[in-house]
Write a protein that holds these residues in place. Structure first.
Motif, short mmCIF file in Angstrom:
data_model
loop_
_atom_site.label_atom_id
_atom_site.label_comp_id
_atom_site.label_asym_id
_atom_site.label_seq_id
_atom_site.Cartn_x
_atom_site.Cartn_y
_atom_site.Cartn_z
N ARG A 9 0.83 -1.21 0.00
CA ARG A 9 0.00 0.00 0.00
C ARG A 9 0.86 1.26 0.00
N ASP A 10 0.48 2.21 -0.83
CA ASP A 10 1.16 3.51 -0.82
C ASP A 10 0.65 4.30 0.38
N TYR A 13 1.01 10.07 2.31
CA TYR A 13 -0.19 10.89 2.29
C TYR A 13 0.17 12.37 2.32
N CYS A 41 -15.71 3.41 0.02
CA CYS A 41 -14.34 3.28 0.54
C CYS A 41 -14.32 3.04 2.05
N TRP A 43 -11.81 3.23 4.12
CA TRP A 43 -10.98 4.22 4.83
C TRP A 43 -11.79 5.49 5.06
N TRP A 74 -11.09 10.71 -8.45
CA TRP A 74 -12.48 10.63 -8.03
C TRP A 74 -13.21 11.84 -8.61
N VAL A 107 -4.78 9.99 -5.74
CA VAL A 107 -5.88 10.93 -5.41
C VAL A 107 -6.90 10.09 -4.64
N THR A 108 -6.79 10.13 -3.31
CA THR A 108 -7.56 9.19 -2.51
C THR A 108 -8.61 9.89 -1.65
N VAL A 109 -9.62 9.13 -1.26
CA VAL A 109 -10.54 9.54 -0.21
C VAL A 109 -10.26 8.63 0.98
N1 LIG Z 1 -4.82 6.86 1.72
C1 LIG Z 1 -5.32 5.80 2.56
C2 LIG Z 1 -6.72 5.33 2.27
C3 LIG Z 1 -7.30 5.84 1.03
C4 LIG Z 1 -7.56 4.84 -0.06
O1 LIG Z 1 -6.75 3.93 -0.36
N2 LIG Z 1 -8.69 5.05 -0.69
C5 LIG Z 1 -8.99 4.39 -1.93
C6 LIG Z 1 -10.45 4.01 -2.02
S1 LIG Z 1 -10.93 2.73 -0.90
C7 LIG Z 1 -8.75 5.39 -3.02
O2 LIG Z 1 -9.07 6.56 -2.89
N3 LIG Z 1 -8.20 4.92 -4.15
C8 LIG Z 1 -7.99 5.75 -5.30
C9 LIG Z 1 -6.63 5.61 -5.89
O3 LIG Z 1 -5.76 5.03 -5.21
O4 LIG Z 1 -6.45 6.07 -7.03
C10 LIG Z 1 -4.47 4.53 2.52
O5 LIG Z 1 -3.75 4.29 1.54
O6 LIG Z 1 -4.52 3.79 3.48
#
Ligand SMILES: N[C@@H](CCC(=O)N[C@@H](CS)C(=O)NCC(=O)O)C(=O)O
Length: 331
Positions: A9-10, A13, A41, A43, A74, A107-109
């Motif tokens: 996992r990246d 943040y 999601c 998270w 998103w 680009v995460t939520v």
């Molecule tokens: N940044 C946090 C959680 C965020 C995360 O992974 N969210 C996913 C959705 S469940 C997301 O936004 N993915 C979009 C992407 O990576 O392009 C982590 O890596 O633990």
């Protein structure tokens, strides 16, 4: 991805802290920030639950992205004209670019955006809930529970760390493993931890202490998605949640507690996973099942005692604009 096919996992943040005294330049302030989430999601789900339990809805407005995103971003496609009505953007990427020009990572939520500048302040899911619990106390509702009692700090940290590695991230390590060996290792680790959690929860209602804490908030969103998504899509299929009696009763108990089940939209959750991960599901067909009505059946966990909100009280219903339609929840 590692050389042996393990999903990595990246975790780089944007992670400025929003604090009561604003020491990092970001003071907790009513109406200043927007929490951006997607219902699917897990998270983001943790931040939605904590915001609900603490009654922060009036001071921290929430924007909800559509269930799908492309490789770039998103989008706000649930909103009229696809525009977030407060941030005025179609793409969440624009808010990351405002914070870091040329932004080239995920680009995460969840993300918290500073409304005046339109820039993401933080996308660090666990710092977001910790700061809502510790730094926004001036704005908690009357009767808000203490989700992170100081006396339970070490136990919450250690249980949450195991849950993160083996369960929250563990299901992703099963689903995105790129070798048989990596998948089997992640699968063993996931179900060993679920067995450990079942043993722990057999005689106590909540994970740590006698009330709901941050540790429950970390675990539950993964359980809520287990049968609808992880069992099939991520091949976490030694058993369904509904075949693990202790965990299933624990998860139902929390579903039926205000602030948990009312945050889940199974329609958007399934659309998210089954349509976005085209490598795992090239047809993008979204499964029709499972039947979610079992979530509402009696769980009998109150017989174990416990006080869901400790010395506090349950939150009221979600704001009208944030209600999940019954047909998208457990019915
Ligand atoms: N940044 C946090 C959680 C965020 C995360 O992974 N969210 C996913 C959705 S469940 C997301 O936004 N993915 C979009 C992407 O990576 O392009 C982590 O890596 O633990």
């Amino acid at each position: 991805m590692s050389k042996t096919g393990e999903f990595v996992r990246d975790t780089t943040y944007l992670d400025a802290r929003i604090t009561a005294d604003g020491r990092d330049g970001w003071p907790a302030e009513p109406g200043r920030y927007r929490l951006v989430v997607a219902r699917g999601c897990p998270w983001a789900n943790r931040t939605i639950i904590v915001r609900r339990l603490l009654g922060l809805e009036p001071v921290l407005p929430m924007g909800i992205c559509g269930p799908e995103h492309d490789s770039r971003s998103w989008t706000f496609d649930l909103d009229p004209d696809g525009l977030d009505p407060v941030l005025g953007v179609h793409y969440l990427r624009d808010c990351y670019e405002k914070a870091v020009p040329g932004y080239d990572r995920g680009v995460t939520v969840p993300a918290i955006v500073d409304i005046p500048t339109g820039a993401v302040v933080t996308s660090h899911f666990s710092h977001i809930t910790l700061d809502l619990e510790h730094e926004w106390t001036a704005y908690h509702r009357p009767g808000a529970p203490d989700l992170y009692p100081e006396a339970l700090h070490d136990e919450i940290e250690s249980v949450s760390a195991l849950v993160y590695e083996d369960v929250n991230n563990g299901v992703y390590r099963c689903g995105f493993a790129a070798s048989q060996q990596a998948y089997e290792a992640a699968y063993e680790r996931l179900f060993a931890r679920l067995d450990w959690l079942s043993a722990r929860l057999r005689g106590q209602r909540y994970l740590v202490g006698d009330a709901i804490t941050e540790a429950d908030v970390r675990l539950w969103p993964t359980l809520a998605r287990f049968d609808a998504v992880y069992h099939g899509h991520f091949k976490c299929n030694r058993a369904k949640l509904s075949e693990m009696p202790v965990l299933w009763a624990y998860a139902r108990d929390l579903w039926q507690t205000p602030g948990f089940g009312d945050t889940i939209d199974f329609v958007q959750t399934k659309q998210h996973y089954y349509r976005v991960h085209t490598g795992l599901n090239p047809t993008q067909i979204v499964p029709a099942g499972p039947d979610p009505s079992g979530w509402l059946t009696p769980h009998h966990r109150q017989e174990l005692g416990g006080r869901p909100f400790g010395d506090g009280t349950p939150p009221g219903p979600p704001p009208e604009a944030e209600r999940v339609p019954p047909a998208h929840g457990a019915g």
